[in-house]
Enzyme design. Structure first.
Site, PDB file in Angstrom:
ATOM      1  N   LYS A   1       0.866  -1.214  -0.015  1.00  0.00           N
ATOM      2  CA  LYS A   1       0.064  -0.096   0.022  1.00  0.00           C
ATOM      3  C   LYS A   1       0.968   1.375  -0.057  1.00  0.00           C
ATOM      4  O   LYS A   1       1.760   1.130   0.935  1.00  0.00           O
ATOM      5  CB  LYS A   1      -0.808  -0.007   1.195  1.00  0.00           C
ATOM      6  CG  LYS A   1      -1.641   1.357   1.650  1.00  0.00           C
ATOM      7  CD  LYS A   1      -2.472   1.230   2.767  1.00  0.00           C
ATOM      8  CE  LYS A   1      -2.656   2.477   3.480  1.00  0.00           C
ATOM      9  NZ  LYS A   1      -3.368   2.463   4.836  1.00  0.00           N
TER      10      LYS A   1
ATOM     11  N   TRP B   1      -9.288  -0.432   0.158  1.00  0.00           N
ATOM     12  CA  TRP B   1     -10.489   0.306   0.937  1.00  0.00           C
ATOM     13  C   TRP B   1     -10.335   1.111   2.130  1.00  0.00           C
ATOM     14  O   TRP B   1     -11.134   1.249   2.984  1.00  0.00           O
ATOM     15  CB  TRP B   1     -11.592  -0.693   1.644  1.00  0.00           C
ATOM     16  CG  TRP B   1     -11.711  -1.802   0.244  1.00  0.00           C
ATOM     17  CD1 TRP B   1     -12.974  -1.583  -0.447  1.00  0.00           C
ATOM     18  CD2 TRP B   1     -11.518  -3.070   0.083  1.00  0.00           C
ATOM     19  NE1 TRP B   1     -13.228  -2.439  -1.450  1.00  0.00           N
ATOM     20  CE2 TRP B   1     -12.259  -3.571  -1.028  1.00  0.00           C
ATOM     21  CE3 TRP B   1     -10.585  -3.724   0.639  1.00  0.00           C
ATOM     22  CZ2 TRP B   1     -11.873  -4.845  -1.763  1.00  0.00           C
ATOM     23  CZ3 TRP B   1     -10.403  -4.953  -0.211  1.00  0.00           C
ATOM     24  CH2 TRP B   1     -10.940  -5.488  -1.280  1.00  0.00           C
ATOM     25  N   HIS B   2      -9.140   1.883   1.902  1.00  0.00           N
ATOM     26  CA  HIS B   2      -8.869   2.984   3.103  1.00  0.00           C
ATOM     27  C   HIS B   2      -9.162   4.283   2.594  1.00  0.00           C
ATOM     28  O   HIS B   2      -8.472   5.332   3.005  1.00  0.00           O
ATOM     29  CB  HIS B   2      -7.354   2.880   3.657  1.00  0.00           C
ATOM     30  CG  HIS B   2      -7.177   1.404   4.155  1.00  0.00           C
ATOM     31  ND1 HIS B   2      -5.906   1.042   4.615  1.00  0.00           N
ATOM     32  CD2 HIS B   2      -7.772   0.606   4.678  1.00  0.00           C
ATOM     33  CE1 HIS B   2      -5.922   0.057   4.885  1.00  0.00           C
ATOM     34  NE2 HIS B   2      -7.151  -0.421   4.987  1.00  0.00           N
ATOM     35  N   PHE B   3     -10.130   4.465   1.853  1.00  0.00           N
ATOM     36  CA  PHE B   3     -10.503   5.827   1.296  1.00  0.00           C
ATOM     37  C   PHE B   3     -11.029   6.746   2.327  1.00  0.00           C
ATOM     38  O   PHE B   3     -11.284   6.376   3.538  1.00  0.00           O
ATOM     39  CB  PHE B   3     -11.574   5.801   0.175  1.00  0.00           C
ATOM     40  CG  PHE B   3     -12.527   5.000   0.475  1.00  0.00           C
ATOM     41  CD1 PHE B   3     -13.988   5.415   0.809  1.00  0.00           C
ATOM     42  CD2 PHE B   3     -12.664   3.497  -0.219  1.00  0.00           C
ATOM     43  CE1 PHE B   3     -14.891   4.518   1.154  1.00  0.00           C
ATOM     44  CE2 PHE B   3     -13.667   2.712   0.105  1.00  0.00           C
ATOM     45  CZ  PHE B   3     -14.878   3.119   0.925  1.00  0.00           C
ATOM     46  N   HIS B   4     -10.513   8.020   2.287  1.00  0.00           N
ATOM     47  CA  HIS B   4     -10.860   9.094   3.388  1.00  0.00           C
ATOM     48  C   HIS B   4     -10.764  10.520   3.050  1.00  0.00           C
ATOM     49  O   HIS B   4     -10.456  10.855   1.586  1.00  0.00           O
ATOM     50  CB  HIS B   4      -9.558   9.009   4.669  1.00  0.00           C
ATOM     51  CG  HIS B   4      -8.328   9.038   3.821  1.00  0.00           C
ATOM     52  ND1 HIS B   4      -7.604   7.968   3.281  1.00  0.00           N
ATOM     53  CD2 HIS B   4      -7.470  10.089   3.707  1.00  0.00           C
ATOM     54  CE1 HIS B   4      -6.558   8.499   2.738  1.00  0.00           C
ATOM     55  NE2 HIS B   4      -6.368   9.637   2.952  1.00  0.00           N
TER      56      HIS B   4
END
Length: 676
Positions: free
Chosen positions: A516, A612-615
């Site tokens: 990542k 899936w670590h969108f912010h």
């Protein structure tokens, strides 16, 4: 419905189970039955009568608009047992039922006699059957909260979720009839700990657009990881899929517990550098982490075979030092925590509601907020409540409005709907870039141009290895933190069935290694494409639009290439004697020449994926202040991952749960100071 009950009951009797309690909640009814005794509570305040094979239910209007229900129960030898007796529940709308009495279903399935139900006037059913062990079910009218809905923590009939807390409900009408000190929109990773904390001193309504995670094996069982994200739809699924304008398939949670109910469970705190950069109180941050970890975090023991190999490969490839098991963010290789316990059971942010004061909190499920309600106060915009759609099983059950209690002057609406949901709801409410709002004919209440801007998702690149050695399913247990925390490398393993022919299936064992890009410079934006709050907004993350992000991906893949050459990974090579030996890859393989940065960069772009670590989207300084209050608006805050400029730690769930607790404590301290 009666036929379904009868079929289930006969099936249970055939299994030799003498007593059973189910709760099946619909938008109008809660159906309870035990053995051959059926109880129907009709929540509509109208006179109605329904006869079942085991008993008779009458709902009788009361003067003043309340109601009571009378239940005539027929005892059954061996099933219902004991003696049947009449029961009268309490009045609605919080007032006492005249002569309220209770019929109790005892722990062994016997129907006990009546007794005084007191001011609560409750009808109780308790048993130890297949509804989840000790727990039982209870419907209560009256008292401070006005009503409660409880049932045992086991799984309901036919796969229906269970409701282990006394304050969970789907009754939108009753919820909307009250006012609250705090209304929190979004029962997710931040919303649950925030609600639990605020409920210690104040009344709280926690609204969640999805259902209960409890009793659902696709959520609770570790080996079901990923299934909710493979089975999505627009309105009812646990996960709601969406495709970014960049063409990347993503998912957002739609269930109490939020992303913690569908993610890989890896738990690792934000770095001290991140905490200092955010300007947080370090002691309160540590206390808040510990509060979460006491309930929800476990040490993986033992490590899976593939996780052990990942650990060894990282160390052989020079990702040092080895830090052992730690929840802290440390450069090198470490074993992190997990929200899966060592029996493979998932623990979500919803479990943190065990900390809540049950007398002060209501959790309303299947409630999708459509806009925040405002009024003008002293020339300023002030939040006064929330409008929401009540929907169960995708069926629109009508629109409701619920209000905060303005008599205290400090009551608030708090958005914790996630990095898509919170900016989306602000836009739907008329807060955001005025030009964008005009295009959708949304009344502009506050021009705030940064709403939905600066969003991010961390790009992912992965390699899959087929193993000749059996592997168990394993989510992330080990991480490598390198390049001054600019890169994270993980691994996980899977088992999939392969169809050799129409009748023969074999297990295929797969190990994944992925990296990542932390702290990407590329940023995007979120905008509305519909005024329907159930629809996803449009998002564009602009992955790799900044060259440095691509350079980080190239560096990470070079580390993975080195890991593939280590003894720890080569142990999974096939026998070379037959000429087809060596590592076997599933999916794309790295370029042969790993010194060719252009070729590796192309691999990064061609195989772009998400973790899936969108912010982002409600940034501190641009949309909210340091106390998480919307700028220029009274009584409205945002507390969730949309407030992060960068994703914290190797995985954000730890810090997001911490944030809910942290801001909750801060608010309690603010209120105490104002009171004094």
């Amino acid at each position: 419905m009666e036929a379904m009950f009868s079929a289930l009951n006969e099936a249970q009797i055939a299994m030799g189970i003498s007593s059973l309690t189910y709760l099946l909640a619909t938008e109008m009814h809660a159906y309870l039955f035990s053995g051959q005794i059926y109880i129907l509570e009709v929540l509509k305040k109208v006179a109605r009568e329904q006869r079942f094979s085991g008993g008779l239910v009458r709902v009788v209007p009361e003067p003043g608009g309340g109601f009571r229900w009378a239940v005539e129960l027929v005892g059954r030898s061996g099933g219902g047992g004991g003696r049947g007796g009449p029961a009268v529940g309490a009045a609605g709308s919080g007032h006492r039922a005249g002569g309220g009495r209770e019929a109790a279903v005892g722990e062994q399935g016997a129907v006990g006699g009546s007794r005084g139900a007191g001011e609560d006037g409750e009808v109780a059913a308790r048993e130890r059957g297949a509804a989840g062990g000790d727990g039982g079910s209870r419907v209560t009218e009256g008292g401070q909260a006005g009503w409660r809905l409880e049932n045992g923590a086991g799984k309901g009939a036919g796969g229906a979720p269970s409701y282990p807390y006394p304050f969970m409900t789907v009754d939108a009408e009753k919820v909307a009839a009250r006012k609250y000190d705090y209304i929190i929109v979004g029962g997710g990773t931040a919303g649950c700990p925030l609600a639990a904390t605020l409920s210690q001193n104040f009344t709280v309504l926690l609204m969640e657009r999805g259902g209960s995670p409890y009793g659902n094996p696709d959520i609770e069982n570790g080996d079901a990881f990923g299934k909710p994200m493979r089975e999505t739809d627009n309105y009812t699924s646990i996960a709601q899929g969406f495709v970014s304008e960049d063409g990347v398939q993503l998912d957002r949670a739609r269930v109490l517990g939020g992303g913690t109910a569908i993610n890989a469970g890896f738990y690792s705190r934000a770095s001290m550098a991140y905490i200092r950069r955010m300007g947080w109180d370090q002691k309160l941050v540590n206390d808040s982490f510990l509060w979460v970890e006491k309930m929800n975090v476990f040490k993986p023991d033992p490590l899976s075979r593939w996780s052990s190999a990942i650990k060894g490969a990282l160390l052989e490839a020079g990702v040092l030092p080895y830090n052992g098991y730690t929840l802290d963010h440390l450069e090198g290789t470490k074993i992190g925590g997990s929200t899966f316990d060592n029996n493979g059971k998932r623990h979500t942010a919803a479990d943190l509601l065990k900390y809540a004061n049950p007398n002060n909190i209501v959790v309303l499920l299947n409630a999708t907020a459509s806009r925040v309600l405002f009024k003008s106060s002293a020339g300023k915009l002030k939040a006064r409540g929330v409008e929401f759609i009540n929907s169960i099983n995708g069926i629109n059950g009508g629109s409701y409005q619920v209000l905060i209690d303005e008599s205290t002057h400090y009551s608030e609406v708090i958005l914790s709907a996630g990095s898509l949901g919170s900016p989306q709801l602000l836009l739907l409410s008329g807060i955001g870039p005025s030009q964008h709002l005009k295009k959708l004919n949304i009344s502009i209440l506050k021009h705030l141009p940064s709403v939905g801007q600066g969003i991010q998702d961390n790009p992912l690149a992965a390699i899959g290895v087929q193993s000749p050695i059996p592997l168990n399913f394993s989510t992330i247990q080990v991480v490598g933190i390198l390049k001054n925390s600019q890169l994270y490398i993980y691994g996980s393993s899977f088992v999939q069935k392969v169809n050799l022919n129409n009748s023969t299936f074999i297990n295929q064992y797969l190990g994944g290694i992925f990296q990542k890009v932390a702290f990407p410079l590329s940023r995007g934006n979120l905008s509305l494409i519909s005024k329907d709050p159930r629809e996803n907004p449009s998002v564009r993350y602009n992955y790799y639009s900044k060259p440095k992000d691509l350079q980080k991906c190239v560096q990470g893949l070079k580390v993975i290439a080195a890991m593939l050459e280590t003894n720890s990974i080569q142990n999974f090579a096939y026998n070379k004697s037959n000429g087809t030996g060596g590592l076997r890859f599933t999916g794309p393989t790295l370029p042969m020449n790993t010194s060719n940065d252009a070729a590796i960069g192309k691999f990064c772009k061609d195989n772009l994926a998400t973790i899936w670590h969108f912010h982002g989207g409600c940034g501190i300084g641009s949309v909210i202040d340091k106390r998480y209050r919307i700028k220029g608006v009274v009584g409205l805050r945002v507390v969730d991952g949309s407030t992060f400029k960068d994703a914290p730690g190797t995985n954000p769930q730890a810090t997001t749960m911490m944030l809910g607790r942290y801001v909750g404590v801060k608010i309690l301290r603010e209120r105490r100071f104002l009171h004094e």
